[in-house]
Design a protein around this motif. Structure first.
Motif, PDB file in Angstrom:
ATOM      1  N   SER A 140       0.834  -1.205   0.000  1.00 34.04           N
ATOM      2  CA  SER A 140       0.000   0.000   0.000  1.00 34.04           C
ATOM      3  C   SER A 140       0.869   1.256   0.000  1.00 34.04           C
ATOM      4  O   SER A 140       2.066   1.212   0.298  1.00 34.04           O
ATOM      5  N   LEU A 141       0.232   2.371  -0.319  1.00 36.82           N
ATOM      6  CA  LEU A 141       0.900   3.672  -0.289  1.00 36.82           C
ATOM      7  C   LEU A 141      -0.091   4.731   0.151  1.00 36.82           C
ATOM      8  O   LEU A 141      -1.238   4.750  -0.315  1.00 36.82           O
ATOM      9  N   LYS A 142       0.358   5.606   1.045  1.00 36.13           N
ATOM     10  CA  LYS A 142      -0.438   6.735   1.511  1.00 36.13           C
ATOM     11  C   LYS A 142       0.260   8.038   1.152  1.00 36.13           C
ATOM     12  O   LYS A 142       1.494   8.118   1.171  1.00 36.13           O
ATOM     13  N   VAL A 143      -0.548   9.050   0.849  1.00 37.55           N
ATOM     14  CA  VAL A 143      -0.045  10.400   0.630  1.00 37.55           C
ATOM     15  C   VAL A 143      -0.742  11.316   1.626  1.00 37.55           C
ATOM     16  O   VAL A 143      -1.979  11.382   1.658  1.00 37.55           O
ATOM     17  N   SER A 150      -3.511   0.200  -2.797  1.00 36.46           N
ATOM     18  CA  SER A 150      -3.585  -0.978  -1.934  1.00 36.46           C
ATOM     19  C   SER A 150      -3.785  -2.215  -2.800  1.00 36.46           C
ATOM     20  O   SER A 150      -4.437  -2.168  -3.841  1.00 36.46           O
ATOM     21  N   GLY A 151      -3.188  -3.303  -2.375  1.00 36.83           N
ATOM     22  CA  GLY A 151      -3.304  -4.554  -3.091  1.00 36.83           C
ATOM     23  C   GLY A 151      -2.607  -5.642  -2.320  1.00 36.83           C
ATOM     24  O   GLY A 151      -2.318  -5.497  -1.126  1.00 36.83           O
ATOM     25  N   ASP A 152      -2.335  -6.755  -2.983  1.00 37.65           N
ATOM     26  CA  ASP A 152      -1.640  -7.872  -2.361  1.00 37.65           C
ATOM     27  C   ASP A 152      -0.590  -8.384  -3.339  1.00 37.65           C
ATOM     28  O   ASP A 152      -0.820  -8.426  -4.562  1.00 37.65           O
ATOM     29  N   GLY A 186      -4.099   2.424  -8.431  1.00 38.84           N
ATOM     30  CA  GLY A 186      -4.221   3.575  -7.540  1.00 38.84           C
ATOM     31  C   GLY A 186      -3.122   4.599  -7.693  1.00 38.84           C
ATOM     32  O   GLY A 186      -3.020   5.525  -6.880  1.00 38.84           O
ATOM     33  N   VAL A 187      -2.283   4.457  -8.723  1.00 34.95           N
ATOM     34  CA  VAL A 187      -1.209   5.427  -8.915  1.00 34.95           C
ATOM     35  C   VAL A 187      -1.817   6.807  -9.122  1.00 34.95           C
ATOM     36  O   VAL A 187      -2.935   6.949  -9.619  1.00 34.95           O
ATOM     37  N   ALA A 198       5.065   4.330   2.080  1.00 33.37           N
ATOM     38  CA  ALA A 198       4.848   3.105   1.319  1.00 33.37           C
ATOM     39  C   ALA A 198       5.118   1.911   2.221  1.00 33.37           C
ATOM     40  O   ALA A 198       6.122   1.886   2.939  1.00 33.37           O
ATOM     41  N   GLU A 199       4.226   0.901   2.163  1.00 36.48           N
ATOM     42  CA  GLU A 199       4.342  -0.229   3.078  1.00 36.48           C
ATOM     43  C   GLU A 199       4.079  -1.551   2.368  1.00 36.48           C
ATOM     44  O   GLU A 199       3.244  -1.631   1.467  1.00 36.48           O
ATOM     45  N   ILE A 200       4.817  -2.584   2.804  1.00 40.62           N
ATOM     46  CA  ILE A 200       4.573  -3.968   2.416  1.00 40.62           C
ATOM     47  C   ILE A 200       4.636  -4.800   3.681  1.00 40.62           C
ATOM     48  O   ILE A 200       5.561  -4.632   4.497  1.00 40.62           O
ATOM     49  N   ALA A 201       3.667  -5.663   3.874  1.00 38.81           N
ATOM     50  CA  ALA A 201       3.589  -6.459   5.100  1.00 38.81           C
ATOM     51  C   ALA A 201       4.909  -7.189   5.348  1.00 38.81           C
ATOM     52  O   ALA A 201       5.430  -7.864   4.461  1.00 38.81           O
ATOM     53  N   GLY A 202       5.445  -7.026   6.556  1.00 37.72           N
ATOM     54  CA  GLY A 202       6.650  -7.736   6.943  1.00 37.72           C
ATOM     55  C   GLY A 202       7.953  -7.047   6.607  1.00 37.72           C
ATOM     56  O   GLY A 202       9.029  -7.549   6.963  1.00 37.72           O
ATOM     57  N   LEU A 203       7.902  -5.877   5.925  1.00 40.15           N
ATOM     58  CA  LEU A 203       9.119  -5.159   5.557  1.00 40.15           C
ATOM     59  C   LEU A 203       9.136  -3.773   6.200  1.00 40.15           C
ATOM     60  O   LEU A 203       8.074  -3.199   6.490  1.00 40.15           O
ATOM     61  N   PRO A 204      10.318  -3.213   6.431  1.00 44.01           N
ATOM     62  CA  PRO A 204      10.383  -1.847   6.970  1.00 44.01           C
ATOM     63  C   PRO A 204       9.710  -0.869   6.018  1.00 44.01           C
ATOM     64  O   PRO A 204       9.934  -0.929   4.800  1.00 44.01           O
ATOM     65  N   PRO A 205       8.879   0.045   6.510  1.00 47.08           N
ATOM     66  CA  PRO A 205       8.195   1.006   5.638  1.00 47.08           C
ATOM     67  C   PRO A 205       9.179   2.012   5.047  1.00 47.08           C
ATOM     68  O   PRO A 205      10.284   2.222   5.563  1.00 47.08           O
ATOM     69  N   LEU A 206       8.757   2.647   3.974  1.00 43.37           N
ATOM     70  CA  LEU A 206       9.515   3.694   3.308  1.00 43.37           C
ATOM     71  C   LEU A 206       8.740   4.990   3.435  1.00 43.37           C
ATOM     72  O   LEU A 206       7.563   5.058   3.078  1.00 43.37           O
TER      73      LEU A 206
END
Length: 211
Positions: A140-143, A150-152, A186-187, A198-206
């Motif tokens: 997912s990504l938030k602004v 959002s997706g998988d 969603g771009v 920006a986030e991916i489950a299980g990884l450090p966010p950016l």
């Protein structure tokens, strides 16, 4: 024999729980690897490859709005970091920044995408985590705190190892290569002072701010 100019420095990525860094050799990218994103772009759901130069990578907390564009877009992606033999060493969260107006102009002419994709600081990447690559989990990504994408990961047309298999048909994958694996739907546009997470489950966010 000496070089006529100073040897350029390689960009590198920080590694979670490790004082060493990961030097970046090349950046491979895959477009249209999520069907919903291909649909929103008016394109066939058919994965295609392109590249960015290594100096597109940035880990800065503030990313400059690029020159020559008035339509900068975000694309959150799972990024693979390759080691010996092109094997996956680890992965990170990345964002493929795109000068959409320039990319669109090139598409209309049937030309290459580089002018829209391959500019300085166009590949923000987060902290690299070594270990197995996830093939499912939320992306997912938030602004400014508002969710845009959002997706998988399981929605990829070509999952990570298939992406590498396809790339290996055309290139000899080497240590230091990064692979951006595509973005969900969603771009959208970014403006100066926008805060991106920006986030991916299980990884450090950016996280970074457009300046």
């Amino acid at each position: 024999m000496t070089d006529i100019i100073p040897t350029p420095d390689l960009p590198s990525l920080p590694i979670e729980d490790d004082a060493r860094r990961f030097p970046v050799r090349r950046i491979f990218c895959i477009g249209r690897n999520y069907a919903d994103h291909a649909k929103e772009m008016g394109a066939a759901a058919e994965a295609i490859f392109f590249m960015k130069p290594s100096d597109a990578v940035t880990t800065a907390s503030r990313v400059p709005y690029p020159q020559a564009s008035s339509d900068l877009h975000h694309e959150v992606e799972l990024v693979l970091a390759l080691g010996d033999g092109g094997a996956i060493m680890g992965c990170a969260v990345g964002v493929d920044l795109t000068r959409r107006d320039l990319q669109g102009a090139m598409k209309a002419k049937g030309g290459p995408w580089e002018i829209g994709k391959s500019f300085e600081n166009s590949a923000p990447v987060g902290l690299l985590r070594f270990g197995p690559v996830p093939e499912r989990g939320a992306i997912s990504l938030k602004v400014n705190g508002v969710r845009r994408q959002s997706g998988d990961l399981s929605e990829m047309i070509l999952p990570p190892r298939r992406v590498l298999s396809e790339l290996a048909r055309y290139f000899t994958l080497k240590p230091g290569d990064l692979v951006f694996t595509g973005t969900p739907a969603g771009v959208g546009p970014l403006q100066r002072d926008d805060q991106v997470k920006a986030e991916i489950a299980g990884l450090p966010p950016l996280e970074f701010t457009i300046s």
